[in-house]
Scaffold this motif. Structure first.
Motif, short mmCIF file in Angstrom:
data_model
loop_
_atom_site.label_atom_id
_atom_site.label_comp_id
_atom_site.label_asym_id
_atom_site.label_seq_id
_atom_site.Cartn_x
_atom_site.Cartn_y
_atom_site.Cartn_z
N ILE A 142 -83.79 76.28 -6.73
CA ILE A 142 -84.70 74.91 -7.26
C ILE A 142 -84.20 75.13 -9.00
O ILE A 142 -84.07 74.22 -9.46
CB ILE A 142 -86.27 75.34 -7.23
CG1 ILE A 142 -86.67 74.07 -7.92
CG2 ILE A 142 -86.58 76.49 -7.92
CD1 ILE A 142 -88.16 74.06 -7.42
N GLU A 143 -83.68 76.51 -9.47
CA GLU A 143 -83.47 76.71 -10.78
C GLU A 143 -81.93 75.66 -10.88
O GLU A 143 -81.86 75.07 -12.16
CB GLU A 143 -83.11 78.04 -11.16
CG GLU A 143 -84.40 78.89 -11.16
CD GLU A 143 -84.49 79.38 -9.78
OE1 GLU A 143 -83.84 79.06 -8.78
OE2 GLU A 143 -85.33 80.12 -9.70
N PHE A 144 -81.21 75.43 -10.00
CA PHE A 144 -79.88 74.63 -10.13
C PHE A 144 -79.98 72.78 -9.83
O PHE A 144 -79.31 72.46 -10.27
CB PHE A 144 -78.69 75.29 -9.29
CG PHE A 144 -78.46 76.73 -9.87
CD1 PHE A 144 -77.96 77.10 -10.84
CD2 PHE A 144 -79.06 77.82 -9.16
CE1 PHE A 144 -77.69 78.51 -11.15
CE2 PHE A 144 -79.05 79.17 -9.67
CZ PHE A 144 -78.17 79.41 -10.50
N GLU A 145 -80.98 73.09 -8.55
CA GLU A 145 -80.94 71.47 -8.13
C GLU A 145 -82.21 70.57 -8.60
O GLU A 145 -82.11 69.69 -8.70
CB GLU A 145 -81.16 71.75 -6.70
CG GLU A 145 -79.72 71.98 -5.79
CD GLU A 145 -79.67 71.97 -4.30
OE1 GLU A 145 -81.25 71.63 -3.95
OE2 GLU A 145 -79.23 71.93 -3.86
N GLY A 146 -82.97 71.64 -9.25
CA GLY A 146 -84.27 70.76 -9.58
C GLY A 146 -85.54 70.63 -8.71
O GLY A 146 -85.11 70.74 -7.46
#
Length: 377
Positions: free
Chosen positions: A51-55
């Protein structure tokens, strides 16, 4: 002394050994096959970015009796996306859903509250943008490039450019395999994964530098002898440090394996998988590359030099001549070594044979034998 210690001592002295360098084509083939598999897995399946990279959205619930599996099912039904659920120490749950916006987040929060029988206001919802992950990725790539440049410069100065090039190829080999395993296994890539990837670089270089240091020491004045080729000296260096490399790798792998298989697998602490998998695969690949890739590559690069080519011809010619005389190569080498040692034992101030120094006098045999020295009274 233990059996392993005794074996290590014999390997260090060159009494036993395995021809790693001589069978380098096999290791190259295995590495190419593994690397191709990793690249294909990365291209076909891709990385499961966190989630840190895709939001996305992160929902934190208070203490509840709902299990992790049930909460994951509720979150996926409400969002239509894959969800990652982790149990907190307080008894609550942390639910991550990637790829949702603010409106979708409010809808998911309401449905989770209904399904889990929790007040909607008691569920904390936070939105995570992909920009943070992009910044971390850019900084990680920048740090990786700077690290590799500094490593190449250091190894080129401390050893030579061929060793620096071989170490760089081994590093790329280790990173490619580790990333490929992540793609094939499907583990989520988080900031812990990035930390693990950057950490394994040092471990990968450690064993390589140990072997290179031994090779540098054993290859001094190599062209002044006709007993060994450069590849044979490189192989002796690997064998002399083999037990040390195995010991350090096993000691490093044991706690990482505990985190991966026991903490992440058996106990279900999924957050440990992020960093432990990259460390486990990277440590194993680093130990493999230092023995089977880096040093054989140095031998291949080094033996393209005219001096090393000439040395190899002299060594092979000497062995062929010894074989023609019915002598083994070991006997010829032992004879040469014995002559060298005998020459080394001659004192520097010893007079040549047949020459008597000005103060040299023959020793009287039997002088004073059986009676005290001095004048007879």
């Amino acid at each position: 002394m233990s059996k392993l210690g005794n074996l290590g001592a014999r390997l260090y002295r060159g009494e036993v050994g395995y021809d790693f360098v001589g069978k380098r084509k096999i290791w190259y083939g295995i590495s190419i096959l593994i690397t191709i598999t990793a690249i294909v897995g990365l291209a076909v399946r891709g990385l499961n970015m966190g989630i840190e990279f895709e939001g996305g959205a992160v929902f934190t619930t208070p203490k509840t009796s709902v299990s992790v599996a049930q909460a994951e099912k509720y979150a996926e039904e409400a969002s239509g996306h894959d969800a990652v659920v982790q149990e907190l120490g307080s008894g609550g749950l942390r639910i991550q859903v990637a790829g949702v916006d603010t409106a979708k987040s409010d809808q998911i929060k309401a449905e989770l509250a209904k399904d889990m029988d929790i007040e909607s206001n008691d569920i904390n919802a936070d939105l995570v943008g992909p920009s943070w992950g992009e910044q971390i990725s850019q900084k990680a790539w920048t740090g990786l490039i700077i690290f590799m440049v500094l490593v190449v410069i250091y190894l080129a100065i401390a050893f030579e450019w061929r060793m620096a090039l071989a170490a760089l190829i081994a590093l790329v080999h280790d990173i490619t395999i580790t990333v490929g395993v992540y793609a094939l296994v499907g583990f989520e890539v988080t900031q812990g994964t990035i930390i693990g990837l950057l950490t394994i670089l040092g471990y990968s270089l450690y064993d390589t530098v140990v072997v290179f240091d031994s090779l540098k020491e054993q290859s001094k004045d190599l062209t002044k002898q006709t007993r060994w080729t450069y590849s044979e000296v490189a192989n002796r260096s690997i064998n002399s440090t083999l037990v040390r490399s195995i010991n350090t790798t096993v000691v490093a792998l044991l706690p990482v394996a505990g985190l991966l298989f026991i903490g992440g697998g058996f106990l279900g602490a999924g957050m440990l998988n992020d960093i432990s998998l990259s460390l486990f695969v990277g440590l194993a690949a680093g130990a493999y590359s230092s023995i089977f890739i880096a040093t054989p590559l140095v031998a291949d690069l080094k033996e393209t030099e005219p001096q090393m080519k000439a040395l190899k011809k002299r060594v092979l010619a000497k062995r062929a001549a010894a074989a023609a005389k019915g002598e083994s190569a070991e006997s010829a080498d032992s004879a040469e070594q014995g002559d060298d040692e005998a020459q080394d034992r001659v004192p520097e101030d010893a007079a040549p044979a047949g020459v008597v120094g000005p103060r040299t006098q023959p020793t009287s045999r039997g002088r004073g034998r059986g009676r005290p020295s001095g004048k007879r009274r």
